[in-house]
Design a protein around this motif. Sequence first.
Motif, PDB file in Angstrom:
ATOM      1  N   LEU A   1       0.812  -1.211   0.000  1.00  0.00           N
ATOM      2  CA  LEU A   1       0.000   0.000   0.000  1.00  0.00           C
ATOM      3  C   LEU A   1       0.852   1.270   0.000  1.00  0.00           C
ATOM      4  O   LEU A   1       0.324   2.382  -0.031  1.00  0.00           O
ATOM      5  CB  LEU A   1      -0.934   0.008   1.216  1.00  0.00           C
ATOM      6  CG  LEU A   1      -2.000  -1.086   1.235  1.00  0.00           C
ATOM      7  CD1 LEU A   1      -2.671  -1.150   2.589  1.00  0.00           C
ATOM      8  CD2 LEU A   1      -3.022  -0.848   0.136  1.00  0.00           C
ATOM      9  N   GLY A   2       2.173   1.092   0.070  1.00  0.00           N
ATOM     10  CA  GLY A   2       3.072   2.241   0.101  1.00  0.00           C
ATOM     11  C   GLY A   2       3.095   2.948   1.439  1.00  0.00           C
ATOM     12  O   GLY A   2       3.462   4.121   1.531  1.00  0.00           O
ATOM     13  N   LEU A   3       2.705   2.236   2.485  1.00  0.00           N
ATOM     14  CA  LEU A   3       2.621   2.832   3.819  1.00  0.00           C
ATOM     15  C   LEU A   3       3.736   2.360   4.745  1.00  0.00           C
ATOM     16  O   LEU A   3       3.722   2.665   5.931  1.00  0.00           O
ATOM     17  CB  LEU A   3       1.265   2.496   4.458  1.00  0.00           C
ATOM     18  CG  LEU A   3       0.041   2.990   3.687  1.00  0.00           C
ATOM     19  CD1 LEU A   3      -1.233   2.430   4.295  1.00  0.00           C
ATOM     20  CD2 LEU A   3       0.007   4.507   3.646  1.00  0.00           C
ATOM     21  N   TRP A   4       4.683   1.617   4.212  1.00  0.00           N
ATOM     22  CA  TRP A   4       5.737   1.082   5.066  1.00  0.00           C
ATOM     23  C   TRP A   4       7.088   1.486   4.515  1.00  0.00           C
ATOM     24  O   TRP A   4       7.387   1.248   3.347  1.00  0.00           O
ATOM     25  CB  TRP A   4       5.659  -0.436   5.145  1.00  0.00           C
ATOM     26  CG  TRP A   4       6.661  -0.994   6.092  1.00  0.00           C
ATOM     27  CD1 TRP A   4       7.830  -1.613   5.789  1.00  0.00           C
ATOM     28  CD2 TRP A   4       6.592  -0.961   7.509  1.00  0.00           C
ATOM     29  NE1 TRP A   4       8.492  -1.971   6.928  1.00  0.00           N
ATOM     30  CE2 TRP A   4       7.751  -1.581   8.006  1.00  0.00           C
ATOM     31  CE3 TRP A   4       5.675  -0.459   8.414  1.00  0.00           C
ATOM     32  CZ2 TRP A   4       8.007  -1.713   9.359  1.00  0.00           C
ATOM     33  CZ3 TRP A   4       5.925  -0.601   9.749  1.00  0.00           C
ATOM     34  CH2 TRP A   4       7.074  -1.219  10.218  1.00  0.00           C
ATOM     35  N   ASP A   5       7.887   2.117   5.345  1.00  0.00           N
ATOM     36  CA  ASP A   5       9.238   2.501   4.972  1.00  0.00           C
ATOM     37  C   ASP A   5      10.186   1.816   5.938  1.00  0.00           C
ATOM     38  O   ASP A   5      10.220   2.144   7.125  1.00  0.00           O
ATOM     39  CB  ASP A   5       9.394   4.020   5.034  1.00  0.00           C
ATOM     40  CG  ASP A   5      10.789   4.498   4.662  1.00  0.00           C
ATOM     41  OD1 ASP A   5      11.609   3.678   4.203  1.00  0.00           O
ATOM     42  OD2 ASP A   5      11.048   5.695   4.836  1.00  0.00           O
ATOM     43  N   GLU A   6      10.957   0.855   5.430  1.00  0.00           N
ATOM     44  CA  GLU A   6      11.865   0.089   6.289  1.00  0.00           C
ATOM     45  C   GLU A   6      12.928   0.967   6.927  1.00  0.00           C
ATOM     46  O   GLU A   6      13.494   0.613   7.955  1.00  0.00           O
ATOM     47  CB  GLU A   6      12.524  -1.037   5.483  1.00  0.00           C
ATOM     48  CG  GLU A   6      11.538  -2.092   5.048  1.00  0.00           C
ATOM     49  CD  GLU A   6      12.216  -3.205   4.265  1.00  0.00           C
ATOM     50  OE1 GLU A   6      13.390  -3.498   4.526  1.00  0.00           O
ATOM     51  OE2 GLU A   6      11.549  -3.773   3.390  1.00  0.00           O
ATOM     52  N   HIS A   7      13.210   2.110   6.318  1.00  0.00           N
ATOM     53  CA  HIS A   7      14.272   2.979   6.820  1.00  0.00           C
ATOM     54  C   HIS A   7      13.751   4.029   7.800  1.00  0.00           C
ATOM     55  O   HIS A   7      14.519   4.825   8.309  1.00  0.00           O
ATOM     56  CB  HIS A   7      14.971   3.668   5.647  1.00  0.00           C
ATOM     57  CG  HIS A   7      15.465   2.695   4.619  1.00  0.00           C
ATOM     58  ND1 HIS A   7      16.457   1.782   4.869  1.00  0.00           N
ATOM     59  CD2 HIS A   7      15.057   2.472   3.348  1.00  0.00           C
ATOM     60  CE1 HIS A   7      16.668   1.048   3.792  1.00  0.00           C
ATOM     61  NE2 HIS A   7      15.813   1.432   2.847  1.00  0.00           N
ATOM     62  N   SER A   8      12.477   4.015   8.064  1.00  0.00           N
ATOM     63  CA  SER A   8      11.903   5.015   8.968  1.00  0.00           C
ATOM     64  C   SER A   8      12.129   4.599  10.416  1.00  0.00           C
ATOM     65  O   SER A   8      12.424   3.454  10.723  1.00  0.00           O
ATOM     66  CB  SER A   8      10.418   5.169   8.650  1.00  0.00           C
ATOM     67  OG  SER A   8       9.608   4.965   9.740  1.00  0.00           O
ATOM     68  N   SER A   9      11.974   5.563  11.310  1.00  0.00           N
ATOM     69  CA  SER A   9      12.155   5.270  12.728  1.00  0.00           C
ATOM     70  C   SER A   9      10.842   4.875  13.400  1.00  0.00           C
ATOM     71  O   SER A   9      10.772   4.784  14.617  1.00  0.00           O
ATOM     72  CB  SER A   9      12.739   6.503  13.433  1.00  0.00           C
ATOM     73  OG  SER A   9      11.840   7.583  13.333  1.00  0.00           O
ATOM     74  N   SER A  10       9.799   4.639  12.597  1.00  0.00           N
ATOM     75  CA  SER A  10       8.512   4.250  13.170  1.00  0.00           C
ATOM     76  C   SER A  10       8.600   2.824  13.725  1.00  0.00           C
ATOM     77  O   SER A  10       9.491   2.067  13.374  1.00  0.00           O
ATOM     78  CB  SER A  10       7.407   4.354  12.117  1.00  0.00           C
ATOM     79  OG  SER A  10       7.682   3.505  11.042  1.00  0.00           O
ATOM     80  N   PRO A  11       7.644   2.459  14.590  1.00  0.00           N
ATOM     81  CA  PRO A  11       7.693   1.127  15.214  1.00  0.00           C
ATOM     82  C   PRO A  11       7.630   0.015  14.166  1.00  0.00           C
ATOM     83  O   PRO A  11       7.021   0.184  13.110  1.00  0.00           O
ATOM     84  CB  PRO A  11       6.459   1.088  16.107  1.00  0.00           C
ATOM     85  CG  PRO A  11       5.810   2.412  16.029  1.00  0.00           C
ATOM     86  CD  PRO A  11       6.482   3.214  14.980  1.00  0.00           C
ATOM     87  N   ASP A  12       8.279  -1.093  14.474  1.00  0.00           N
ATOM     88  CA  ASP A  12       8.208  -2.214  13.539  1.00  0.00           C
ATOM     89  C   ASP A  12       6.855  -2.909  13.674  1.00  0.00           C
ATOM     90  O   ASP A  12       6.081  -2.632  14.589  1.00  0.00           O
ATOM     91  CB  ASP A  12       9.372  -3.184  13.741  1.00  0.00           C
ATOM     92  CG  ASP A  12       9.339  -3.894  15.087  1.00  0.00           C
ATOM     93  OD1 ASP A  12       8.384  -3.666  15.862  1.00  0.00           O
ATOM     94  OD2 ASP A  12      10.255  -4.675  15.357  1.00  0.00           O
ATOM     95  N   CYS A  13       6.577  -3.806  12.757  1.00  0.00           N
ATOM     96  CA  CYS A  13       5.256  -4.456  12.716  1.00  0.00           C
ATOM     97  C   CYS A  13       5.007  -5.328  13.937  1.00  0.00           C
ATOM     98  O   CYS A  13       3.864  -5.450  14.379  1.00  0.00           O
ATOM     99  CB  CYS A  13       5.111  -5.253  11.424  1.00  0.00           C
ATOM    100  SG  CYS A  13       4.894  -4.164  10.001  1.00  0.00           S
TER     101      CYS A  13
END
Length: 155
Positions: free
Chosen positions: A114-126
């Motif tokens: 969906l283009g909502l996940w950036d592996e390089h971001s600092s957001s929480p992992d799944c």
Amino acid sequence: MFSLNRSHLQQIFNKLDKNGDGRVSIDELMWLLERTGIDTCRADELELLLGKTSLDFIDFLFFYDTIINIDGNKLEENQDSLIESDLHKAFEVFDSNGDGLISSEELQNALSRLGLWDEHSSSPDCKSIITAYDTNSDGFLDYEEFKDMMLFAKS
């Protein structure tokens, strides 16, 4: 539900009041209800229900408020049903293997598609996201847990 302010209602009332006598007849009211798609009864039944053959502006405001509240409840029920249906469809997208559970891998795959996940971001992992909404601590999201997550994210 969308509702009109007093000024808009006055404009509608004035347009319905074809002869300018300050009253809207049952026939004029029936025409309005039919045009707006509100299920109505026959003119004689509406007259019996209202206890009048015509409405002045104040009566028209009360009538409008009653219709909005009745129709608003139906709309709310329909919206709830649509939301539930959309949530089921979304759950099926996330639950790629169809086992009724969403794993952290399925969540990441769906978010990536969906283009909502950036592996390089600092957001929480799944895994952290799953843990936050996994009320039965099984490491997966079932439909109810997914629904809670989606409705929480919406607000």
